[in-house]
Design a protein around this motif. Sequence first.
Motif, short mmCIF file in Angstrom:
data_model
loop_
_atom_site.label_atom_id
_atom_site.label_comp_id
_atom_site.label_asym_id
_atom_site.label_seq_id
_atom_site.Cartn_x
_atom_site.Cartn_y
_atom_site.Cartn_z
N LEU A 104 22.45 -11.43 -2.26
CA LEU A 104 22.17 -12.83 -2.59
C LEU A 104 23.08 -13.75 -1.78
O LEU A 104 22.64 -14.79 -1.28
CB LEU A 104 22.37 -13.06 -4.09
CG LEU A 104 21.40 -12.34 -5.03
CD1 LEU A 104 21.79 -12.60 -6.47
CD2 LEU A 104 19.97 -12.77 -4.78
N GLU B 85 21.94 -13.55 2.01
CA GLU B 85 20.70 -14.26 2.33
C GLU B 85 20.84 -15.77 2.13
O GLU B 85 20.04 -16.54 2.68
CB GLU B 85 19.56 -13.71 1.48
CG GLU B 85 19.21 -12.27 1.84
CD GLU B 85 18.07 -11.72 1.00
OE1 GLU B 85 17.44 -12.51 0.26
OE2 GLU B 85 17.79 -10.51 1.08
N SER B 86 21.81 -16.21 1.35
CA SER B 86 22.06 -17.65 1.20
C SER B 86 23.04 -18.17 2.25
O SER B 86 23.44 -19.33 2.19
CB SER B 86 22.60 -17.95 -0.20
OG SER B 86 23.89 -17.37 -0.37
N GLN B 87 23.41 -17.29 3.19
CA GLN B 87 24.34 -17.64 4.28
C GLN B 87 25.68 -18.14 3.72
O GLN B 87 26.22 -19.15 4.15
CB GLN B 87 23.70 -18.67 5.21
CG GLN B 87 22.42 -18.19 5.85
CD GLN B 87 21.85 -19.17 6.85
OE1 GLN B 87 22.57 -19.98 7.41
NE2 GLN B 87 20.55 -19.11 7.07
N SER C 19 26.43 -19.43 0.88
CA SER C 19 26.44 -20.60 0.00
C SER C 19 26.59 -20.11 -1.44
O SER C 19 25.81 -19.27 -1.90
CB SER C 19 25.14 -21.41 0.14
OG SER C 19 25.03 -21.97 1.43
N ASP C 20 27.58 -20.59 -2.13
CA ASP C 20 27.81 -20.16 -3.51
C ASP C 20 28.29 -21.32 -4.37
O ASP C 20 28.63 -22.40 -3.87
CB ASP C 20 28.82 -19.00 -3.56
CG ASP C 20 30.17 -19.39 -2.96
OD1 ASP C 20 30.28 -20.50 -2.40
OD2 ASP C 20 31.12 -18.59 -3.05
N SER D 176 25.00 -17.75 -7.05
CA SER D 176 24.41 -18.05 -5.75
C SER D 176 23.21 -18.96 -5.95
O SER D 176 22.40 -18.74 -6.87
CB SER D 176 23.97 -16.76 -5.05
OG SER D 176 23.22 -17.06 -3.89
N HIS E 125 20.74 -19.00 -4.20
CA HIS E 125 19.58 -18.24 -3.74
C HIS E 125 18.82 -17.68 -4.93
O HIS E 125 19.30 -17.70 -6.06
CB HIS E 125 20.04 -17.11 -2.81
CG HIS E 125 18.94 -16.53 -1.97
ND1 HIS E 125 18.32 -17.24 -0.98
CD2 HIS E 125 18.35 -15.31 -2.00
CE1 HIS E 125 17.41 -16.47 -0.41
NE2 HIS E 125 17.40 -15.29 -1.02
N ASN E 126 17.62 -17.16 -4.68
CA ASN E 126 16.84 -16.53 -5.74
C ASN E 126 17.60 -15.35 -6.33
O ASN E 126 18.45 -14.74 -5.69
CB ASN E 126 15.49 -16.07 -5.20
CG ASN E 126 14.63 -17.22 -4.71
OD1 ASN E 126 14.73 -18.32 -5.25
ND2 ASN E 126 13.81 -16.98 -3.72
N GLN E 127 17.27 -15.00 -7.56
CA GLN E 127 17.95 -13.92 -8.24
C GLN E 127 17.53 -12.54 -7.76
O GLN E 127 18.11 -11.54 -8.17
CB GLN E 127 17.70 -14.04 -9.76
CG GLN E 127 18.29 -15.27 -10.38
CD GLN E 127 19.79 -15.38 -10.14
OE1 GLN E 127 20.53 -14.42 -10.31
NE2 GLN E 127 20.25 -16.55 -9.72
N CYS F 264 16.75 -10.24 -4.21
CA CYS F 264 16.92 -10.22 -2.76
C CYS F 264 15.58 -9.91 -2.09
O CYS F 264 14.79 -9.10 -2.58
CB CYS F 264 17.96 -9.17 -2.37
SG CYS F 264 19.58 -9.47 -3.09
N THR F 265 15.35 -10.57 -0.97
CA THR F 265 14.10 -10.38 -0.24
C THR F 265 14.23 -9.37 0.89
O THR F 265 13.22 -8.90 1.42
CB THR F 265 13.63 -11.73 0.35
OG1 THR F 265 14.63 -12.22 1.27
CG2 THR F 265 13.43 -12.75 -0.77
#
Length: 224
Positions: free
Chosen positions: A110, A113-115, A117-118, A137, A139-141, A143-144
Motif C-alpha cells: 500500500l 503503490e501510494s509512492q 504517501s502516508d 495509507s 491508497h486503497n486497502q 494492493c493492485t
Amino acid sequence: MNLSKMNLYRGVQSIIVFCLVFTVSKAELESDVSSVILLSHSLGEKTLETRGQINVRSLKSGLVNIVQDSSFTTQDFKEAAEANEFYHLEAVVRYNGVERTFLTSTKACLLYESQLSDIITIHVDLMGNIYGVSLASPHNQQCTGSVVDFEPEFNTTVLISYMEHGPVPDVAMYVQKIEQEKVAKERGETKDNRSFIAKYWMYIVPLVLVFMMSGASNPEQPAR
C-alpha cells in the motif's frame, strides 16, 4: 432518600461511570505541552532505522512540523511489496519528562503503490496527553500489484485526533423509573401481559413429559 434507594442510585452510577468514556474537544484540553515524536521504521523483519521526528508545538492549535528522510530505496519497498511484507513504524513520544513508545504497521504494498504517501495520526486524551500514534495509507486497502517508479521520499500528512463529547446518561431519571416500577409491583398495579404458555410453562412441561413417558412404557398392542 431511603437507604435502599441510595444504594440503588450508587450502584447504577458506579456501573455507568465504569462503562462511560469521558471525552473532550481540543478547546478543552487541560494541558498544551509541546512534545517530540521520534520516528523509526522497518520493512518486514529488518531492524529499525531512523526515519525522522515530528515536533508538536501545540495540540490545541494543531501546530506540528515533521522532518524525515527515508533510509530505504525504491527497490527495498518494491521487494517488500512483492513479498507481501509489512511496513512498521515506531513512534517514541517525549513530553514532560515522560517517554512512551507506540508501534503501528501497514502493508508495504500500500505504501509502495501510494509512492510513500502516508497519514500519521496523533491521538490525544482529555488530559492533553498523547495516548497513541497510528499509520495509514491514503491508497486503497487492497494492493493492485502495479509497478511504479518514484523517488524514495515520504509525503506525510500529520493529523491530530481529539476526543469528542459522547452522550451522558440521566442516572436520576433511571433510578426514579425503577422506584416507580417497584412501588407499582408492590401495590399490584402492574399487569402481566404474557401469554398463557409463558405464564404456566413450568406446569405444562412436566405434564407433557409424563404423557410422553406413559406412552413410551405402554405401547399399543397390534391389532389382530
